[in-house]
Scaffold this motif. Structure first.
Motif, PDB file in Angstrom:
ATOM      1  N   LYS A 167      84.856  61.560  17.362  1.00  0.00           N
ATOM      2  CA  LYS A 167      84.335  62.166  16.137  1.00  0.00           C
ATOM      3  C   LYS A 167      85.355  63.088  15.491  1.00  0.00           C
ATOM      4  O   LYS A 167      85.331  63.294  14.273  1.00  0.00           O
ATOM      5  N   CYS A 168      86.271  63.630  16.285  1.00  0.00           N
ATOM      6  CA  CYS A 168      87.347  64.471  15.746  1.00  0.00           C
ATOM      7  C   CYS A 168      88.573  63.641  15.357  1.00  0.00           C
ATOM      8  O   CYS A 168      89.607  64.203  14.964  1.00  0.00           O
ATOM      9  N   SER A 169      88.461  62.308  15.506  1.00  0.00           N
ATOM     10  CA  SER A 169      89.582  61.386  15.237  1.00  0.00           C
ATOM     11  C   SER A 169      90.791  61.673  16.112  1.00  0.00           C
ATOM     12  O   SER A 169      91.927  61.357  15.744  1.00  0.00           O
ATOM     13  N   ALA A 170      90.552  62.285  17.274  1.00  0.00           N
ATOM     14  CA  ALA A 170      91.631  62.529  18.242  1.00  0.00           C
ATOM     15  C   ALA A 170      91.680  61.350  19.206  1.00  0.00           C
ATOM     16  O   ALA A 170      91.327  61.456  20.390  1.00  0.00           O
ATOM     17  N   PHE A 171      92.113  60.192  18.700  1.00  0.00           N
ATOM     18  CA  PHE A 171      92.029  58.945  19.456  1.00  0.00           C
ATOM     19  C   PHE A 171      92.926  58.954  20.696  1.00  0.00           C
ATOM     20  O   PHE A 171      92.617  58.324  21.711  1.00  0.00           O
ATOM     21  N   GLU A 172      94.033  59.669  20.616  1.00  0.00           N
ATOM     22  CA  GLU A 172      94.945  59.718  21.773  1.00  0.00           C
ATOM     23  C   GLU A 172      94.266  60.389  22.968  1.00  0.00           C
ATOM     24  O   GLU A 172      94.388  59.928  24.111  1.00  0.00           O
ATOM     25  N   TYR A 173      93.540  61.490  22.707  1.00  0.00           N
ATOM     26  CA  TYR A 173      92.809  62.176  23.779  1.00  0.00           C
ATOM     27  C   TYR A 173      91.684  61.297  24.317  1.00  0.00           C
ATOM     28  O   TYR A 173      91.441  61.255  25.541  1.00  0.00           O
ATOM     29  N   ALA A 174      90.998  60.600  23.411  1.00  0.00           N
ATOM     30  CA  ALA A 174      89.910  59.713  23.839  1.00  0.00           C
ATOM     31  C   ALA A 174      90.453  58.619  24.761  1.00  0.00           C
ATOM     32  O   ALA A 174      89.832  58.282  25.779  1.00  0.00           O
TER      33      ALA A 174
END
Length: 485
Positions: free
Chosen positions: A64-71
């Motif tokens: 939801k935060c668009s932090a795809f690398e962390y996801a």
């Protein structure tokens, strides 16, 4: 968050459920990513044992935060992944446009539930892969996966976006067969599908006689202005709730049809009843007044909105350009850039049109390069037309010829005709002759050039042009008149 802070201050230690709950709360806060990362750090510091629910909450938060690398890192570290975990990550790659990775995860998932199919079908459709979405939908049917309301909604959107009536009919029949409840959203989706497929009679049946904004939009999209406005008036008289999207569609129709008085009545009613205008409705108002010669009113509508988005800026600068106020359009475009608003292809078309009308050749060339080299937009025919018109108005025919050849535009008759028109205005016979030869190669008649040769008493060229047209079987199209004699 306040309870969470007080809980720790009083010495109570959060558990898995507490952290999973607070991560959901973070998503509704402004600038949530730093707060969520702090929560993640506390989970690690308190040595909380991760379970699938908590890990999925972390996954969902980062997505939801668009932090795809962390996801991606969280997903890779998970020892146990359930269907929810896989669905979230498939959605991550679809959001980032990585179709290959999303399909790789989809194929690796042994048990695919309805949510999985919905995610992958919808994701491909949103990324412009309608054919793949269609194939996936048929695969879903073949494996016997059940449809829910979301599936039907996605399937109808797929049918309408690709204008596949047969698919829409099959979906509608399936909905009736399994007794799906037709809520307002699904009913609107059905109306939209039939409208996009040009079947307004079936769209009307889908409403069960209820007055419906989707039907108004459907009529307007199919060029049935009278029917659309009549239904809109009936909705107004019956006090049926009319949303901003329907209003914006009606106002746009008024703009294109020159119905200023009708548009004024709508605007007056909005003001009188204190309705809020969203940015798209306001944009339609700007367009309507501009197309009906009321540019000063367009400015008033534009200036009343403080939180201007790309759509609003583009509408205003395009309106200025269409009224020949090119320098004002350029000024708006520059102000938009200064405010950090990223332009799109339509914005560039507006500013290039403005440059063309104002004869701003150098600025036009600069914006064309900016569009390609900085923002990475591929020009369409309209962008090329603006540039050809710019060169033509300035009488820079050598540069125009280089531009046409460099961008492989010789196969586009509309571009060549624009070149021909400009060369005739400036009486550059040699350029006109070159363009005409290219037009003849496209099997398009060059009567204009023949007439120009005749006006300059170049009868030999007239004869050659006429002979070439006859040789190619090209004839002057006979004029027709609607005026009765």
């Amino acid at each position: 968050m306040d309870f969470f802070t007080n809980m720790q201050a009083q010495g109570s230690h959060p558990n898995n459920l507490t952290f999973a709950t607070i991560l959901k709360s973070c998503c509704s806060m402004s600038n949530p990513l730093p707060i969520g990362k702090t929560i993640h750090a506390r989970i690690l510091r308190f040595d909380v044992a991760f379970d699938t629910v908590l890990e999925n909450s972390l996954l969902a938060f980062y997505v939801k935060c668009s932090a795809f690398e962390y996801a991606e890192k969280v997903f890779d570290s998970m020892s146990v992944k359930d269907t929810v975990s896989w669905n979230i990550m498939i959605g991550v790659y679809l959001q980032s446009g990585d179709m290959e990775k999303s399909m790789d995860l989809f194929r690796r998932l042994n048990v695919k539930d309805t949510a999985t199919w919905n995610t992958v079908i919808s994701g491909h459709l949103q990324n412009g892969f309608g054919k793949t979405s269609l194939d996936l939908l048929y695969q879903m049917v073949q494996v016997g996966s059940s449809f829910n309301t979301m599936t039907f909604s996605i399937a109808l959107l797929l049918a309408s976006s690709m204008s596949i009536l047969q698919l829409g009919l099959q979906i509608h029949a399936r909905m009736l067969r399994i007794g799906t409840y037709f809520d307002g959203f699904l009913r609107n989706s059905l109306v939209d599908m039939y409208s996009k497929c040009g079947k307004m009679d079936k769209a009307s049946l889908a409403t069960n006689g209820n007055l419906c904004g989707s039907m108004v939009i459907g009529y307007l999209q199919n060029g049935l202005l009278g029917e659309g406005l009549k239904l809109f008036i009936n909705m107004f008289r019956e006090r049926v709730e009319i949303n901003e999207f329907t209003l914006a569609s009606v106002v746009s129709a008024c703009a294109n049809a020159g119905l200023l008085d009708f548009g004024l009545q709508i605007h007056s009613d909005i003001v009188k009843n204190g309705h809020m205008m969203d940015l798209f409705l306001r944009s339609s108002m700007i367009d309507m007044y501009a197309k009906n010669g009321q540019l000063d009113v367009s400015w008033s509508v534009f200036e009343l909105e403080n939180s201007r988005n790309l759509v609003l800026w583009t509408s205003m600068l395009s309106s200025c350009a269409s009224h020949g106020d090119g320098r004002k359009a350029v000024g708006l475009f520059e102000e938009m850039l200064c405010r950090g608003i990223k332009p799109n292809e339509v914005s560039f078309l507006g500013v290039l049109t403005g440059c063309s009308h104002a004869g701003l050749l150098e600025e036009g060339c600069q914006y064309f390069r900016l569009m390609e080299e900085v923002y990475g937009f591929k020009p369409c025919v309209d962008h090329y037309m603006c540039m050809v018109d710019l060169f033509g108005r300035a009488g820079r025919f050598r540069e125009m010829k280089d531009f046409v050849e460099r961008n492989s535009l010789l196969g586009l008759g509309i571009i060549l005709r624009s070149c021909l028109s400009s060369s005739l205005v400036h009486k550059d016979v040699e350029m006109a002759k070159w363009v005409s030869e290219k037009l003849v190669e496209l099997e398009q008649p060059c009567v204009i050039l023949s007439n120009n040769f005749a006006n300059n008493n170049r009868w030999e060229e007239v004869s050659k042009t006429r002979d070439l047209m006859k040789e190619r079987g090209l004839n002057k199209q006979l004029a027709r008149s609607w005026v009765a004699t």
